[in-house]
Design a protein around this motif. Structure first.
Motif, mmCIF file in Angstrom:
data_model
loop_
_atom_site.group_PDB
_atom_site.id
_atom_site.type_symbol
_atom_site.label_atom_id
_atom_site.label_comp_id
_atom_site.label_asym_id
_atom_site.label_seq_id
_atom_site.Cartn_x
_atom_site.Cartn_y
_atom_site.Cartn_z
ATOM 1 N N PRO A 1 19.977 26.852 59.359
ATOM 2 C CA PRO A 1 19.856 26.745 57.902
ATOM 3 C C PRO A 1 18.677 27.543 57.373
ATOM 4 O O PRO A 1 17.536 27.310 57.755
ATOM 5 C CB PRO A 1 19.679 25.240 57.667
ATOM 6 C CG PRO A 1 19.070 24.728 58.941
ATOM 7 C CD PRO A 1 19.646 25.591 60.040
ATOM 8 N N ASP A 2 18.979 28.498 56.521
ATOM 9 C CA ASP A 2 17.968 29.372 55.928
ATOM 10 C C ASP A 2 17.755 28.891 54.492
ATOM 11 O O ASP A 2 17.513 27.715 54.265
ATOM 12 C CB ASP A 2 18.459 30.823 56.034
ATOM 13 C CG ASP A 2 17.366 31.861 55.868
ATOM 14 O OD1 ASP A 2 16.399 31.608 55.130
ATOM 15 O OD2 ASP A 2 17.501 32.951 56.447
ATOM 16 N N ALA B 1 20.436 33.141 52.172
ATOM 17 C CA ALA B 1 19.914 32.197 51.186
ATOM 18 C C ALA B 1 21.007 31.954 50.158
ATOM 19 O O ALA B 1 21.920 32.780 49.995
ATOM 20 C CB ALA B 1 18.654 32.719 50.499
ATOM 21 N N CYS B 2 20.897 30.827 49.462
ATOM 22 C CA CYS B 2 21.854 30.552 48.390
ATOM 23 C C CYS B 2 21.212 29.598 47.401
ATOM 24 O O CYS B 2 20.265 28.878 47.722
ATOM 25 C CB CYS B 2 23.164 29.977 48.938
ATOM 26 S SG CYS B 2 22.995 28.394 49.807
ATOM 27 N N THR B 3 21.739 29.622 46.180
ATOM 28 C CA THR B 3 21.321 28.651 45.181
ATOM 29 C C THR B 3 22.462 28.418 44.216
ATOM 30 O O THR B 3 23.395 29.227 44.125
ATOM 31 C CB THR B 3 20.054 29.117 44.434
ATOM 32 O OG1 THR B 3 19.438 27.985 43.801
ATOM 33 C CG2 THR B 3 20.351 30.170 43.376
ATOM 34 N N LEU B 4 22.394 27.310 43.496
ATOM 35 C CA LEU B 4 23.381 26.983 42.470
ATOM 36 C C LEU B 4 22.779 27.241 41.099
ATOM 37 O O LEU B 4 21.606 26.959 40.858
ATOM 38 C CB LEU B 4 23.815 25.522 42.583
ATOM 39 C CG LEU B 4 24.694 25.196 43.800
ATOM 40 C CD1 LEU B 4 24.686 23.705 44.081
ATOM 41 C CD2 LEU B 4 26.127 25.687 43.575
ATOM 42 N N GLY B 5 23.591 27.790 40.199
ATOM 43 C CA GLY B 5 23.099 28.065 38.853
ATOM 44 C C GLY B 5 24.239 28.479 37.948
ATOM 45 O O GLY B 5 25.376 28.064 38.128
ATOM 46 N N CYS C 1 22.777 35.297 49.018
ATOM 47 C CA CYS C 1 22.093 36.522 49.443
ATOM 48 C C CYS C 1 22.724 36.989 50.754
ATOM 49 O O CYS C 1 22.621 36.290 51.773
ATOM 50 C CB CYS C 1 20.611 36.264 49.659
ATOM 51 S SG CYS C 1 19.710 35.719 48.189
ATOM 52 N N VAL C 2 23.352 38.163 50.734
ATOM 53 C CA VAL C 2 24.018 38.688 51.924
ATOM 54 C C VAL C 2 23.416 40.027 52.329
ATOM 55 O O VAL C 2 22.905 40.784 51.501
ATOM 56 C CB VAL C 2 25.547 38.838 51.721
ATOM 57 C CG1 VAL C 2 26.185 37.499 51.371
ATOM 58 C CG2 VAL C 2 25.871 39.879 50.664
ATOM 59 N N ALA C 3 23.477 40.294 53.624
ATOM 60 C CA ALA C 3 23.047 41.564 54.205
ATOM 61 C C ALA C 3 23.665 41.647 55.593
ATOM 62 O O ALA C 3 24.066 40.621 56.162
ATOM 63 C CB ALA C 3 21.522 41.650 54.281
#
Length: 300
Positions: free
Chosen positions: A212-213, A255-259, A269-271
Motif C-alpha cells: 500500500p502506497d 498513489a490515489c485520492t478521492l475528489g 497516479c500511474v507510471a
C-alpha cells in the motif's frame, strides 16, 4: 493491453506524480523529478504552485490555509507563505533515516510525516522507520517507531484515528490520536501477510502480497490504496477484506485520492515503475480517473 475504457486521462507527460490531494476544487500533485507542485482543475488545466528543488512529496494545509509540503531529500517540511515564498517549517533529519515522503495534516495543523527509513534508491539495506509529528509551531516529535516504510496516511472524519499504510509491512496500521497529538499504541487496521525479513529490497518486495502506497479514506470507512507492486488500486475494509480491485494494466499505481465535485472521482497516479533512474529521464507519468460509488471522507 489497450487502454481500459473505465479510465480517463486527466494529465500526462510528467516524471513521477505523487501525493494527490483534492483541495479548493482542484487536484494538487507533487512531481518528483521536475521538482514542482502543481494543481489541476477538472478540465486538466495545470498551474504551477511551487518549486521544491529537493523533491516534493506529501502535502497538507494549516488551519489558516497555508500549504505544507514535504521536501524529500533534505528531510524538511516547507511552508508556503501568503506571498508564495517557501520557508522551512520543520527539519525532520533528527528523526528521518531516509527520504521524507507522505504525510497527513490534522485539523489543528499537526503533520504526521513518514520517511523511507533507509536509502531506497541507493541500494540501502531495508530498515524500519519512525513516524514524525510536527506541531504547528514547527517542533518535531517521534510519533511512532518500528514502521515498515510508513507511507499514505489518513485521519478519520472524527479526527481521532490515524491510519498509516506500511508499504513494506503487508499491513495498514491504526493509532488513536490523543488530544495533544500523541499517538496511542499501534494496532493492525488490516494485515494480509507476515512482516518481511528486512534483508534486501528485492526480497522484501517479493514477500509482499500488496504494497500500500498513497491512500485515501471513503465515507464507509474503507481505504483505497495504490498497490505499488500489484499494478492496481484496491478498496479494502477494516480487517483486510478486499472490496474492489481495479487493474491499471501495464502501468504501476503509486498513489490515489478521492475528489471531484461529489467526491466520487478516484484520481490515480500511474507510471511504468517507481525507479528513480528510469523516471528522472522520462515523462511517462499520468493521472488516470475513474468513478466510484462511495465518496471520500476524512483527511487528506
Amino acid at each position: 493491453m489497450g487502454f481500459d475504457p473505465r479510465f480517463s486521462v486527466l494529465v500526462s507527460g510528467y516524471s513521477f506524480l505523487e501525493s494527490p490531494r483534492w483541495h479548493d476544487d482542484h487536484l494538487w500533485l507533487s512531481d518528483f523529478y521536475t521538482h514542482q507542485v502543481i494543481r489541476v482543475d477538472g478540465q486538466g488545466r495545470v498551474e504551477k504552485i511551487a518549486d521544491v528543488p529537493q523533491q516534493p512529496s506529501g502535502m497538507g494545509w494549516l488551519p489558516d490555509g497555508r500549504l505544507l509540503v514535504v521536501s524529500m531529500r533534505d528531510r524538511k517540511l516547507l511552508r508556503r507563505e501568503a506571498d508564495g515564498r517557501l520557508v522551512t517549517h520543520a527539519d525532520l533529519s533528527p528523526i528521518a533515516d531516509g527520504s521524507v515522503n507522505d504525510m497527513v495534516v490534522d485539523a489543528q495543523g499537526r503533520a504526521y510525516v513518514g520517511n523511507f527509513g533507509f536509502d531506497l534508491m541507493g541500494g540501502g539495506t531495508p530498515q524500519t522507520a519512525t513516524l514524525a509529528r510536527v506541531d504547528p509551531d514547527g517542533s518535531v516529535h517521534a510519533a511512532a517507531e518500528g514502521l515498515y516504510f510508513p507511507n499514505g496516511s489518513m485521519i478519520t472524519p472524527d479526527g481521532q484515528t490515524l491510519i498509516v499504510a506500511e508499504t513494506m509491512g503487508n499491513r495498514i496500521s491504526a493509532f488513536d490520536i490523543q488530544p495533544d497529538g500523541q499517538l496511542g499504541p499501534r494496532r493492525d487496521w488490516a494485515a494480509w501477510g507476515p512482516l518481511p525479513a528486512m534483508t534486501d529490497v528485492p526480497s522484501v518486495l517479493g514477500a509482499l502480497k500488496a504494497a500500500p502506497d498513497g491512500a485515501t479514506l471513503d465515507a464507509e470507512g474503507a481505504v483505497w490504496f495504490a498497490d505499488a507492486v500489484g499494478h492496481r488500486v484496491v478498496r479494502m475494509a477494516p480487517g483486510g477484506e478486499i472490496l474492489e480491485s481495479i487493474s491499471t494494466g501495464d502501468q504501476g499505481a503509486f498513489a490515489c485520492t478521492l475528489g471531484g465535485p461529489d467526491g466520487r472521482t478516484l484520481f490515480i497516479c500511474v507510471a511504468p515503475d517507481f525507479l528513480e533512474h528510469a523516471r528522472q529521464a522520462t515523462r511517462e507519468a499520468a493521472i488516470w480517473t475513474t468513478r466510484v460509488a462511495v465518496p471520500g471522507a476524512g483527511r487528506p
